[in-house]
Scaffold this motif. Structure first.
Motif, PDB file in Angstrom:
ATOM      1  N   TYR A  25       0.914  -1.590   0.196  1.00  0.00           N
ATOM      2  CA  TYR A  25      -0.104   0.104  -0.290  1.00  0.00           C
ATOM      3  C   TYR A  25       0.836   1.099  -0.548  1.00  0.00           C
ATOM      4  O   TYR A  25       0.288   2.360  -0.350  1.00  0.00           O
ATOM      5  CB  TYR A  25      -1.094   0.200   1.385  1.00  0.00           C
ATOM      6  N   VAL A  32      -1.359   0.822  -7.116  1.00  0.00           N
ATOM      7  CA  VAL A  32      -1.748   0.073  -5.579  1.00  0.00           C
ATOM      8  C   VAL A  32      -3.549   0.394  -6.270  1.00  0.00           C
ATOM      9  O   VAL A  32      -3.859  -1.064  -6.760  1.00  0.00           O
ATOM     10  CB  VAL A  32      -1.858   0.488  -4.792  1.00  0.00           C
ATOM     11  N   PRO A  85      -0.207   4.033   4.891  1.00  0.00           N
ATOM     12  CA  PRO A  85      -0.719   3.995   3.967  1.00  0.00           C
ATOM     13  C   PRO A  85      -1.310   1.821   4.767  1.00  0.00           C
ATOM     14  O   PRO A  85      -0.993   1.590   5.861  1.00  0.00           O
ATOM     15  CB  PRO A  85       0.397   2.908   3.398  1.00  0.00           C
ATOM     16  N   GLY A  86      -2.545   0.970   4.353  1.00  0.00           N
ATOM     17  CA  GLY A  86      -3.060   0.039   4.617  1.00  0.00           C
ATOM     18  C   GLY A  86      -4.017  -0.271   5.380  1.00  0.00           C
ATOM     19  O   GLY A  86      -4.084  -0.718   6.143  1.00  0.00           O
ATOM     20  N   ALA A 102      -9.104   2.337   0.205  1.00  0.00           N
ATOM     21  CA  ALA A 102      -7.594   1.476   1.465  1.00  0.00           C
ATOM     22  C   ALA A 102      -6.436   2.942   1.104  1.00  0.00           C
ATOM     23  O   ALA A 102      -6.472   3.198   0.424  1.00  0.00           O
ATOM     24  CB  ALA A 102      -6.660   0.687   0.688  1.00  0.00           C
ATOM     25  N   THR A 104      -2.835   4.760   0.872  1.00  0.00           N
ATOM     26  CA  THR A 104      -1.904   4.802   0.281  1.00  0.00           C
ATOM     27  C   THR A 104      -0.737   5.361   0.454  1.00  0.00           C
ATOM     28  O   THR A 104      -1.270   6.818   1.072  1.00  0.00           O
ATOM     29  CB  THR A 104      -2.013   4.041  -1.193  1.00  0.00           C
TER      30      THR A 104
END
Length: 204
Positions: A25, A32, A85-86, A102, A104
């Motif tokens: 990510y 991504v 991220p993630g 999500a 990133t």
DNA sequence: AGCACGATGCTCT
DNA sequence: GAGCATCGTGCTT
């Protein structure tokens, strides 16, 4: 008949059935968004796996991107976009819908990938009943099917304990990927309105 | 098959 | 107070 049977197996290496790692990510939302096509979105509900292969995504890239929520800068709502991220960014819109993203890229650069559609794989009956048989192609449709809402905002998608993560799924060849303008940005000025930051996968 | 519209409430100006 | 990263219904073609 299992839905997986219509899809070819992923020939790549790497552990399946494990959450994608943080560094997946940590790249540009554009990368991504492309790489998430074919990945498996997993939701644990009442101890059971609900999952589907991601077939459509959109990238939102920073404060400069006037289609991105971060265009207003750091606010209570967008703070998660500036974090690591993630993580999940789940927000409420149109008075009734939850949308899953999500986060990133690097910390302090607000960017995310919107997950717009899935091809159901596991827990189909559960998801179908949540949807009254009306399908999963739409960002608010998949969150309804998987029971994703504001309680999931900020979850760490790299941890199983979140009961929401993304795994390696099937590989999607470039020939099966199409791009186009992001959806629903009618009042966003150019060039952002027309940036081809929507990614669609044609599976099987 | 496609378009118009209403539902419904949070966020930012 | 305006606008919103949408959806389902109902009506027109």
């Amino acid at each position: 008949m299992h839905a997986d049977s219509t899809l070819r197996a992923d020939p790549g290496r790497g552990r399946k059935r494990e959450p994608l790692p943080r560094d997946f990510y940590g790249r540009s939302a554009l990368v991504v968004a492309r790489e998430l096509l074919g990945a498996r979105l997993v939701r644990i509900r009442d101890g059971a796996r609900l999952s589907g292969f991601i077939t459509e995504t959109e990238a939102y890239l920073g404060e400069e991107d006037l289609g991105c929520h971060a265009k207003a800068g750091r606010t209570v709502r967008t703070a998660i976009l500036y974090g690591p991220p993630g993580h999940a960014y789940v927000y409420f819109t149109y008075g009734m819908h939850w949308l899953l993203n999500a986060v990133t890229g690097p910390i302090d650069f607000p960017a995310a990938v919107l997950i717009r559609a899935i091809h159901p794989a596991e827990g189909i009956e559960h998801m179908t009943s949540r949807r009254a048989g009306r399908g999963f192609d739409g960002p608010a449709k998949l969150t309804q099917a998987m029971e994703i809402d504001g309680a999931d905002n900020g979850l760490d998608l790299t941890r199983r304990s979140s009961c929401l993560w993304i795994e390696k799924g099937i590989s999607v060849h470039g020939r099966r990927v199409t791009t186009g303008p992001r959806v629903g940005l009618d009042r966003v000025p150019e060039p952002w309105k027309s940036k081809p930051w929507r990614f669609l996968a044609k599976l099987a």
